[in-house]
Design a protein around this motif. Sequence first.
Motif, PDB file in Angstrom:
ATOM      1  N   GLU A 180       0.846  -1.185   0.000  1.00 29.51           N
ATOM      2  CA  GLU A 180       0.000   0.000   0.000  1.00 29.51           C
ATOM      3  C   GLU A 180       0.888   1.244   0.000  1.00 29.51           C
ATOM      4  O   GLU A 180       2.072   1.184   0.341  1.00 29.51           O
ATOM      5  N   THR A 181       0.320   2.371  -0.407  1.00 28.42           N
ATOM      6  CA  THR A 181       1.021   3.661  -0.415  1.00 28.42           C
ATOM      7  C   THR A 181       0.245   4.642   0.458  1.00 28.42           C
ATOM      8  O   THR A 181      -0.957   4.482   0.686  1.00 28.42           O
ATOM      9  N   SER A 182       0.938   5.685   0.910  1.00 23.19           N
ATOM     10  CA  SER A 182       0.309   6.667   1.789  1.00 23.19           C
ATOM     11  C   SER A 182       0.796   8.063   1.425  1.00 23.19           C
ATOM     12  O   SER A 182       1.966   8.263   1.073  1.00 23.19           O
ATOM     13  N   HIS A 183      -0.138   9.042   1.504  1.00 19.03           N
ATOM     14  CA  HIS A 183       0.147  10.449   1.222  1.00 19.03           C
ATOM     15  C   HIS A 183      -0.216  11.256   2.459  1.00 19.03           C
ATOM     16  O   HIS A 183      -1.377  11.260   2.892  1.00 19.03           O
ATOM     17  N   LEU A 184       0.774  11.941   3.053  1.00 17.99           N
ATOM     18  CA  LEU A 184       0.571  12.693   4.288  1.00 17.99           C
ATOM     19  C   LEU A 184       0.909  14.160   4.074  1.00 17.99           C
ATOM     20  O   LEU A 184       1.832  14.491   3.324  1.00 17.99           O
ATOM     21  N   VAL A 185       0.157  15.033   4.750  1.00 13.61           N
ATOM     22  CA  VAL A 185       0.455  16.466   4.796  1.00 13.61           C
ATOM     23  C   VAL A 185       0.628  16.826   6.269  1.00 13.61           C
ATOM     24  O   VAL A 185      -0.316  16.753   7.047  1.00 13.61           O
ATOM     25  N   LEU A 186       1.856  17.218   6.646  1.00  9.53           N
ATOM     26  CA  LEU A 186       2.193  17.514   8.028  1.00  9.53           C
ATOM     27  C   LEU A 186       2.363  19.020   8.211  1.00  9.53           C
ATOM     28  O   LEU A 186       2.896  19.708   7.327  1.00  9.53           O
ATOM     29  N   ARG A 187       1.927  19.545   9.367  1.00 11.86           N
ATOM     30  CA  ARG A 187       2.117  20.951   9.736  1.00 11.86           C
ATOM     31  C   ARG A 187       2.972  20.980  10.996  1.00 11.86           C
ATOM     32  O   ARG A 187       2.569  20.442  12.040  1.00 11.86           O
ATOM     33  N   VAL A 188       4.151  21.603  10.915  1.00 11.79           N
ATOM     34  CA  VAL A 188       5.087  21.633  12.034  1.00 11.79           C
ATOM     35  C   VAL A 188       5.528  23.077  12.256  1.00 11.79           C
ATOM     36  O   VAL A 188       5.503  23.895  11.329  1.00 11.79           O
ATOM     37  N   PRO A 189       5.957  23.418  13.490  1.00 11.97           N
ATOM     38  CA  PRO A 189       6.445  24.783  13.748  1.00 11.97           C
ATOM     39  C   PRO A 189       7.662  25.120  12.898  1.00 11.97           C
ATOM     40  O   PRO A 189       8.447  24.248  12.521  1.00 11.97           O
ATOM     41  N   GLN A 190       7.822  26.412  12.629  1.00 13.90           N
ATOM     42  CA  GLN A 190       8.905  26.860  11.768  1.00 13.90           C
ATOM     43  C   GLN A 190      10.279  26.510  12.344  1.00 13.90           C
ATOM     44  O   GLN A 190      11.187  26.118  11.606  1.00 13.90           O
ATOM     45  N   ASP A 191      10.434  26.632  13.655  1.00 21.19           N
ATOM     46  CA  ASP A 191      11.751  26.402  14.242  1.00 21.19           C
ATOM     47  C   ASP A 191      12.129  24.932  14.285  1.00 21.19           C
ATOM     48  O   ASP A 191      13.298  24.598  14.513  1.00 21.19           O
ATOM     49  N   ARG A 192      11.179  24.017  14.053  1.00 25.17           N
ATOM     50  CA  ARG A 192      11.476  22.580  14.023  1.00 25.17           C
ATOM     51  C   ARG A 192      11.407  22.019  12.611  1.00 25.17           C
ATOM     52  O   ARG A 192      11.418  20.797  12.431  1.00 25.17           O
ATOM     53  N   PHE A 193      11.328  22.902  11.626  1.00 32.46           N
ATOM     54  CA  PHE A 193      11.120  22.479  10.236  1.00 32.46           C
ATOM     55  C   PHE A 193      12.270  21.602   9.734  1.00 32.46           C
ATOM     56  O   PHE A 193      12.054  20.478   9.240  1.00 32.46           O
ATOM     57  N   GLN A 194      13.502  22.067   9.838  1.00 29.21           N
ATOM     58  CA  GLN A 194      14.656  21.322   9.328  1.00 29.21           C
ATOM     59  C   GLN A 194      14.856  20.014  10.093  1.00 29.21           C
ATOM     60  O   GLN A 194      15.201  18.978   9.500  1.00 29.21           O
ATOM     61  N   GLU A 195      14.629  20.047  11.382  1.00 31.61           N
ATOM     62  CA  GLU A 195      14.776  18.821  12.181  1.00 31.61           C
ATOM     63  C   GLU A 195      13.792  17.742  11.740  1.00 31.61           C
ATOM     64  O   GLU A 195      14.149  16.566  11.586  1.00 31.61           O
ATOM     65  N   VAL A 196      12.545  18.136  11.544  1.00 27.07           N
ATOM     66  CA  VAL A 196      11.534  17.166  11.105  1.00 27.07           C
ATOM     67  C   VAL A 196      11.866  16.638   9.715  1.00 27.07           C
ATOM     68  O   VAL A 196      11.704  15.445   9.426  1.00 27.07           O
ATOM     69  N   LEU A 197      12.343  17.503   8.831  1.00 26.54           N
ATOM     70  CA  LEU A 197      12.722  17.053   7.494  1.00 26.54           C
ATOM     71  C   LEU A 197      13.811  15.994   7.550  1.00 26.54           C
ATOM     72  O   LEU A 197      13.761  14.985   6.817  1.00 26.54           O
ATOM     73  N   ARG A 198      14.814  16.195   8.395  1.00 34.38           N
ATOM     74  CA  ARG A 198      15.898  15.212   8.501  1.00 34.38           C
ATOM     75  C   ARG A 198      15.372  13.873   9.010  1.00 34.38           C
ATOM     76  O   ARG A 198      15.748  12.816   8.499  1.00 34.38           O
ATOM     77  N   GLU A 199      14.481  13.912   9.993  1.00 30.84           N
ATOM     78  CA  GLU A 199      13.959  12.651  10.533  1.00 30.84           C
ATOM     79  C   GLU A 199      13.113  11.913   9.503  1.00 30.84           C
ATOM     80  O   GLU A 199      13.206  10.686   9.372  1.00 30.84           O
ATOM     81  N   LEU A 200      12.297  12.640   8.763  1.00 34.46           N
ATOM     82  CA  LEU A 200      11.451  11.982   7.765  1.00 34.46           C
ATOM     83  C   LEU A 200      12.285  11.441   6.606  1.00 34.46           C
ATOM     84  O   LEU A 200      12.003  10.348   6.085  1.00 34.46           O
ATOM     85  N   ALA A 201      13.292  12.181   6.174  1.00 32.85           N
ATOM     86  CA  ALA A 201      14.134  11.718   5.073  1.00 32.85           C
ATOM     87  C   ALA A 201      14.938  10.486   5.466  1.00 32.85           C
ATOM     88  O   ALA A 201      15.264   9.650   4.610  1.00 32.85           O
ATOM     89  N   GLY A 202      15.257  10.339   6.768  1.00 31.15           N
ATOM     90  CA  GLY A 202      16.023   9.180   7.216  1.00 31.15           C
ATOM     91  C   GLY A 202      15.187   7.978   7.580  1.00 31.15           C
ATOM     92  O   GLY A 202      15.726   6.972   8.038  1.00 31.15           O
TER      93      GLY A 202
END
Length: 327
Positions: A138-160
């Motif tokens: 199966e595949t999944s499509h998500l739209v996440l809303r995160v605070p601006q100051d945690r933006f880069q951190e969340v991107l790194r975790e999701l990419a890894g």
Amino acid sequence: MEWDSRTDRSFARGRAALAAGVLGLLLAVGGCGASGDSSGSNEKAADSKYAPSGERAGAGTDADGAASAAEDRADGKPAGSKAAPKPGAAATHVIRTATLSVEVKSVPKAVAAARGVAERAGGLVATENTERLDDTYETSHLVLRVPQDRFQEVLRELAGSGKLLSRTSNAKDVTDQVVDVDSRIATQRASVARVRELMDRAEKISDVVALEGELSSRQSDLESLLAQQSSLKDRTSLATITLDLTPPDAPDDDGREEDAGFLDALGGGWGAFVTMLRWVAVAFGAALPFLLTGALALLVWRALRRRGAARTAAPAGTPEKEGTPAP
């Protein structure tokens, strides 16, 4: 000598009268100016009393500006000079968006992990859409809303979280737009307050009706500006991350795709055979009414033919039956 003394006294009285007249004229002029100033101050007081709040605020601002100018002159600064803004005093408003496509071994586990990452960062999952390809994948499509100051951190975790297939990021500075909307809202609020005060002072019904229409129009514009301000605040306070999670192409233990075997070929052939039988049944069902009609017509034709043959043979044998034998 008597004439000279009388002349001197006359001149002295004339100078005294002239001085008294000049003094009276000066006092009259001063009194008029004072009365004019007092009346002007009274009119200004009345205007400030009935003026809208925005105008009264402007008057207070002018007074503050005059006071600050006086302080600058006292400190030796030129009039009208302003203090330099401190570094970082003006806030910067940026809209950040990113799109990630990640290949993961287990889509449900990756979805749960992404939801946890967003919630730990103080964000949320705005949209989730999962589509099943077959019984296993199966595949999944998500739209996440995160605070601006945690933006880069969340991107790194999701990419890894798996194999990164693609990544795009965008940042748009909307500081000017935010400042413009805030200024327009302040102006529109002052305008609405001014119209309301005019309605309170209106005496004619026609004036009240006209002011009500104007108030409705300005209130609608104010609500539109407030909606724009709310949207900008939401997009600049929370960044948007679009995440697509896909499974691998069913690799085996060695990482190579499994070759088709005998059972796969047998299953494919059986499927083709069943499909052929299904189409044959459909064709037979479509032709069955025509076949039945043709068979019925053939039976009727054969019955009519037999009856015609029997009638033709009957007259030919009749003389032999009616003839008498010779003596």
